[in-house]
Design a protein around this motif. Structure first.
Motif, PDB file in Angstrom:
ATOM      1  N   LEU A 170       0.817  -1.208   0.000  1.00 52.32           N
ATOM      2  CA  LEU A 170       0.000   0.000   0.000  1.00 52.32           C
ATOM      3  C   LEU A 170       0.856   1.265   0.000  1.00 52.32           C
ATOM      4  N   THR A 171       1.918   1.284   0.797  1.00 52.23           N
ATOM      5  CA  THR A 171       2.779   2.466   0.825  1.00 52.23           C
ATOM      6  C   THR A 171       3.504   2.631  -0.502  1.00 52.23           C
ATOM      7  N   GLN A 172       3.837   1.528  -1.159  1.00 55.34           N
ATOM      8  CA  GLN A 172       4.455   1.608  -2.483  1.00 55.34           C
ATOM      9  C   GLN A 172       3.487   2.218  -3.491  1.00 55.34           C
ATOM     10  N   ALA A 173       2.197   2.050  -3.249  1.00 54.53           N
ATOM     11  CA  ALA A 173       1.192   2.646  -4.130  1.00 54.53           C
ATOM     12  C   ALA A 173       0.902   4.092  -3.747  1.00 54.53           C
ATOM     13  N   GLY A 174       1.648   4.611  -2.773  1.00 55.71           N
ATOM     14  CA  GLY A 174       1.494   6.003  -2.381  1.00 55.71           C
ATOM     15  C   GLY A 174       0.440   6.247  -1.325  1.00 55.71           C
ATOM     16  N   ARG A 175       0.025   5.194  -0.613  1.00 61.37           N
ATOM     17  CA  ARG A 175      -0.998   5.344   0.416  1.00 61.37           C
ATOM     18  C   ARG A 175      -0.375   5.582   1.789  1.00 61.37           C
ATOM     19  N   LYS A 176      -1.039   6.410   2.574  1.00 61.42           N
ATOM     20  CA  LYS A 176      -0.628   6.609   3.962  1.00 61.42           C
ATOM     21  C   LYS A 176      -1.318   5.543   4.803  1.00 61.42           C
ATOM     22  N   VAL A 177      -0.512   4.714   5.450  1.00 62.36           N
ATOM     23  CA  VAL A 177      -1.037   3.534   6.139  1.00 62.36           C
ATOM     24  C   VAL A 177      -0.805   3.641   7.641  1.00 62.36           C
ATOM     25  N   TRP A 178      -1.867   3.391   8.410  1.00 64.31           N
ATOM     26  CA  TRP A 178      -1.794   3.295   9.868  1.00 64.31           C
ATOM     27  C   TRP A 178      -2.044   1.842  10.262  1.00 64.31           C
ATOM     28  N   ILE A 179      -1.264   1.344  11.206  1.00 68.93           N
ATOM     29  CA  ILE A 179      -1.431  -0.022  11.712  1.00 68.93           C
ATOM     30  C   ILE A 179      -1.753   0.043  13.197  1.00 68.93           C
ATOM     31  N   ALA A 200       7.870  -0.984   6.192  1.00 73.92           N
ATOM     32  CA  ALA A 200       6.896  -0.582   5.172  1.00 73.92           C
ATOM     33  C   ALA A 200       6.726   0.921   5.069  1.00 73.92           C
ATOM     34  N   GLY A 201       7.205   1.655   6.060  1.00 78.25           N
ATOM     35  CA  GLY A 201       6.988   3.089   6.063  1.00 78.25           C
ATOM     36  C   GLY A 201       5.597   3.451   6.530  1.00 78.25           C
ATOM     37  N   ALA A 202       5.013   2.618   7.389  1.00 80.30           N
ATOM     38  CA  ALA A 202       3.668   2.857   7.922  1.00 80.30           C
ATOM     39  C   ALA A 202       3.767   3.380   9.351  1.00 80.30           C
ATOM     40  N   THR A 203       2.693   4.000   9.824  1.00 75.51           N
ATOM     41  CA  THR A 203       2.625   4.502  11.198  1.00 75.51           C
ATOM     42  C   THR A 203       1.899   3.474  12.064  1.00 75.51           C
ATOM     43  N   MET A 204       2.506   3.105  13.189  1.00 72.83           N
ATOM     44  CA  MET A 204       1.891   2.111  14.054  1.00 72.83           C
ATOM     45  C   MET A 204       1.465   2.726  15.377  1.00 72.83           C
ATOM     46  N   ILE A 205       0.264   2.371  15.813  1.00 77.81           N
ATOM     47  CA  ILE A 205      -0.251   2.792  17.115  1.00 77.81           C
ATOM     48  C   ILE A 205      -0.270   1.581  18.033  1.00 77.81           C
ATOM     49  N   ARG A 206       0.320   1.735  19.203  1.00 80.94           N
ATOM     50  CA  ARG A 206       0.417   0.616  20.141  1.00 80.94           C
ATOM     51  C   ARG A 206       0.186   1.098  21.562  1.00 80.94           C
ATOM     52  N   GLN A 207      -0.162   0.173  22.438  1.00 84.32           N
ATOM     53  CA  GLN A 207      -0.249   0.438  23.864  1.00 84.32           C
ATOM     54  C   GLN A 207       0.523  -0.658  24.587  1.00 84.32           C
ATOM     55  N   GLU A 208       0.488  -0.610  25.915  1.00 86.17           N
ATOM     56  CA  GLU A 208       1.210  -1.622  26.682  1.00 86.17           C
ATOM     57  C   GLU A 208       0.558  -2.990  26.500  1.00 86.17           C
ATOM     58  N   MET A 209       1.362  -4.024  26.643  1.00 92.90           N
ATOM     59  CA  MET A 209       0.848  -5.383  26.557  1.00 92.90           C
ATOM     60  C   MET A 209      -0.246  -5.584  27.605  1.00 92.90           C
ATOM     61  N   GLY A 210      -1.332  -6.218  27.221  1.00 91.46           N
ATOM     62  CA  GLY A 210      -2.445  -6.442  28.126  1.00 91.46           C
ATOM     63  C   GLY A 210      -3.501  -5.360  28.085  1.00 91.46           C
ATOM     64  N   SER A 211      -3.255  -4.310  27.302  1.00 87.78           N
ATOM     65  CA  SER A 211      -4.237  -3.241  27.168  1.00 87.78           C
ATOM     66  C   SER A 211      -5.488  -3.751  26.472  1.00 87.78           C
ATOM     67  N   ASP A 212      -6.562  -2.992  26.572  1.00 91.53           N
ATOM     68  CA  ASP A 212      -7.805  -3.348  25.917  1.00 91.53           C
ATOM     69  C   ASP A 212      -7.632  -3.225  24.405  1.00 91.53           C
ATOM     70  N   GLY A 228      -5.156  12.191   8.094  1.00 85.47           N
ATOM     71  CA  GLY A 228      -5.422  11.985   6.676  1.00 85.47           C
ATOM     72  C   GLY A 228      -4.915  10.675   6.125  1.00 85.47           C
ATOM     73  N   ALA A 229      -4.971   9.609   6.930  1.00 85.57           N
ATOM     74  CA  ALA A 229      -4.529   8.298   6.454  1.00 85.57           C
ATOM     75  C   ALA A 229      -5.474   7.783   5.376  1.00 85.57           C
ATOM     76  N   ASP A 230      -4.942   6.955   4.494  1.00 83.45           N
ATOM     77  CA  ASP A 230      -5.750   6.338   3.447  1.00 83.45           C
ATOM     78  C   ASP A 230      -6.274   4.966   3.862  1.00 83.45           C
ATOM     79  N   VAL A 231      -5.444   4.223   4.595  1.00 82.91           N
ATOM     80  CA  VAL A 231      -5.791   2.858   4.967  1.00 82.91           C
ATOM     81  C   VAL A 231      -5.405   2.615   6.425  1.00 82.91           C
ATOM     82  N   VAL A 232      -6.257   1.863   7.123  1.00 82.69           N
ATOM     83  CA  VAL A 232      -5.955   1.428   8.489  1.00 82.69           C
ATOM     84  C   VAL A 232      -6.032  -0.092   8.530  1.00 82.69           C
ATOM     85  N   LEU A 233      -4.974  -0.722   9.045  1.00 81.51           N
ATOM     86  CA  LEU A 233      -4.935  -2.169   9.221  1.00 81.51           C
ATOM     87  C   LEU A 233      -4.918  -2.466  10.716  1.00 81.51           C
TER      88      LEU A 233
END
Length: 351
Positions: A170-179, A200-212, A228-233
Motif C-alpha cells: 500500500l505504501t508503495q502505491a502512495g498510500r498513507k497507512v496506519w497499523i 513498510a513506512g507505515a505509522t503504528m499505534i500501540r499500547q502496553e501489553m495487556g491493554s484493551d 489523513g490516512a488512506d488505509v488502516v490495518l
C-alpha cells in the motif's frame, strides 16, 4: 474508495521516508513494450510457489487415468479420491464430481485426455461463483475517510506478516497507512508488527501489553482520521479460546471503531495457513461464526502440497480469496487471480 482502488498509484502524494525494502521496486507503468513481460514473470513466480501442489495433483491424476481411455465410474471414483487427498474438501469434491458426471451423461463419451481441461473448467466455475464481482465485497469507505481493514486469524497463520506485507504494498502505491497493534496479549506480536511497520513506512499505534484491544483500535482510527490516512490495518488477537469470548472481543472492537468512522471496518480479512489443510476449514468455520468475514488471505502455500484448500474454502464459505502467500518475500504475497491460480495448477490451455 473500493479495495482495488487502494493499489492504484496515488497522484499528488508525497510518500513517507523510504524504509529498507525486502523486494525489488515495482515495475513502472511507463513503456508499453515492457507490459507483456510482467504477467509472464508473475505467472512463473506463482507456478514456482505452487509447485508442490501442482506436482502432487498431477501425479495423482496421472495414476488415476493410467491405462484408461474413457471417463467412467471407476475413473470418477479415483478422481474423487485425488481431489479429497489434495485438500479440496469433501463437499466441494462431491460438487465437482457431480458436474463432471452430468457432462459425461450429456456428451455420452469423454476420453481421459479431456479430463484435465474439464476439471480445470469446473474449478474456474467454482471460483467465479464464490467470488462474484471482483469489487463485490466489504463496504466502500466514505470519501475523505480511511479504508479500515480488521485482520483476524489464529496465531501462527501468518497474520502479522500478512499485515506487514500488505502495508508495504500500500505504501508503495502512495498510500498513507496506519497499523493498530490490537493483539495486546503477545509482546512478540507487537514487536514483530513494529518491525514490519518501520520497514513498510507505515505509522503504528500501540499500547502496553495487556491493554484493551478495542482501546488500541479506537486510538488508531482517531489518529488515522486526524492525519489523513488512506488505509488502516487493525491486527487482532489470534486466540480461539472459545467462540463466545472470540465473538465478544471482535464485536467490541468493531463497535468501537464504528464510533470513530461510520461503517468501519470496511473489510474483515481472515488469514488462514494453507499448509494446515483441513484444519484451515475449521478455523474458517470458527471465525465466520464469530464475526462477519468479507475476504480471505491464505498463506504458506509454497511449503505444502495442500493448495487445493484454496478451492475448497472459497467454495464452501463463499468468501473471496484476496491474497495468497507463496513465499517469504513481500512480493510473494500476491493478489489472488483465479485464472492465474488455475493456470498455475493445471497448466495453460492450448489454443
Amino acid at each position: 474508495m473500493g479495495f482495488f482502488d487502494l493499489f492504484r498509484k496515488k497522484e499528488n502524494h508525497t510518500p513517507q521516508a523510504e524504509a529498507p525494502r525486502t523486494e525489488a521496486p515495482a515495475v513502472s507503468d511507463g513503456g508499453a513494450e515492457r507490459a507483456p513481460q510482467v504477467p509472464d514473470a508473475e505467472s512463473r513466480g506463482l507456478e514456482t510457489g505452487l509447485e508442490r501442489t501442482k506436482t502432487g495433483l498431477f501425479a495423482k491424476l496421472a495414476r488415476a487415468v493410467a491405462g484408461r481411455t474413457t471417463v467412467d465410474a471407476a475413473v470418477l471414483d479415483d478422481l474423487e479420491e485425488v481431489l479429497i487427498t489434495s485438500d479440496v474438501g469433501v463437499d466441494t469434491t462431491v460438487k465437482i464430481i457431480g458436474r463432471i458426471e452430468e457432462r459425461v451423461a450429456r456428451d455420452k463419451y469423454m476420453n481421459t485426455a479431456e479430463l484435465n481441461s474439464i476439471l480445470r473448467g469446473e474449478v474456474v466455475r467454482l471460483l467465479e461463483e464464490a467470488h462474484g464481482s471482483e469489487e463485490n465485497f466489504g463496504l466502500d469507505a466514505r470519501e475523505g475517510e480511511p479504508y479500515v481493514v480488521m485482520v483476524v486469524g489464529v496465531n501462527g497463520a501468518g497474520k502479522t506478516t500478512t499485515i506487514g506485507k500488505l502495508a508495504a504494498k500500500l505504501t508503495q502505491a502512495g498510500r498513507k497507512v496506519w497499523i493498530g497493534a490490537a493483539d495486546t496479549f503477545r509482546a512478540a506480536a507487537i514487536d514483530q508488527l513494529a518491525v514490519w511497520a518501520e520497514r513498510a513506512g507505515a505509522t503504528m499505534i500501540r499500547q502496553e501489553m495487556g491493554s484493551d484491544p478495542a482501546s488500541v483500535a479506537y486510538d488508531t482510527l482517531r489518529s488515522a482520521r486526524a492525519n489523513g490516512a488512506d488505509v488502516v490495518l487493525i491486527d487482532t488477537a489470534g486466540r480461539l479460546h472459545n467462540k463466545v469470548g472470540l465473538m465478544n472481543e471482535l464485536t467490541k472492537i468493531r463497535n468501537v471503531m464504528a464510533k470513530v468512522i461510520p461503517d468501519a471496518p470496511h473489510e474483515v480479512m481472515l488469514v488462514l495457513d494453507g499448509s494446515t489443510g483441513q484444519n484451515a476449514f475449521e478455523q474458517a468455520r470458527q471465525f465466520t461464526q464469530a464475526t462477519r468475514v468479507t475476504s480471505l488471505a491464505i498463506t504458506k502455500l509454497d511449503g505444502t502440497a495442500k493448495g487445493g484448500v484454496v478451492i475448497g474454502i472459497s467454495d464452501r464459505f463463499r468468501i473471496p480469496v484476496r491474497y495468497i502467500g507463496v513465499g517469504e518475500g513481500i512480493d510473494q504475497l500476491r493478489m489472488f487471480d483465479r485464472t492465474e491460480f488455475v493456470n498455475a495448477l493445471f497448466g495453460h490451455e492450448e489454443n
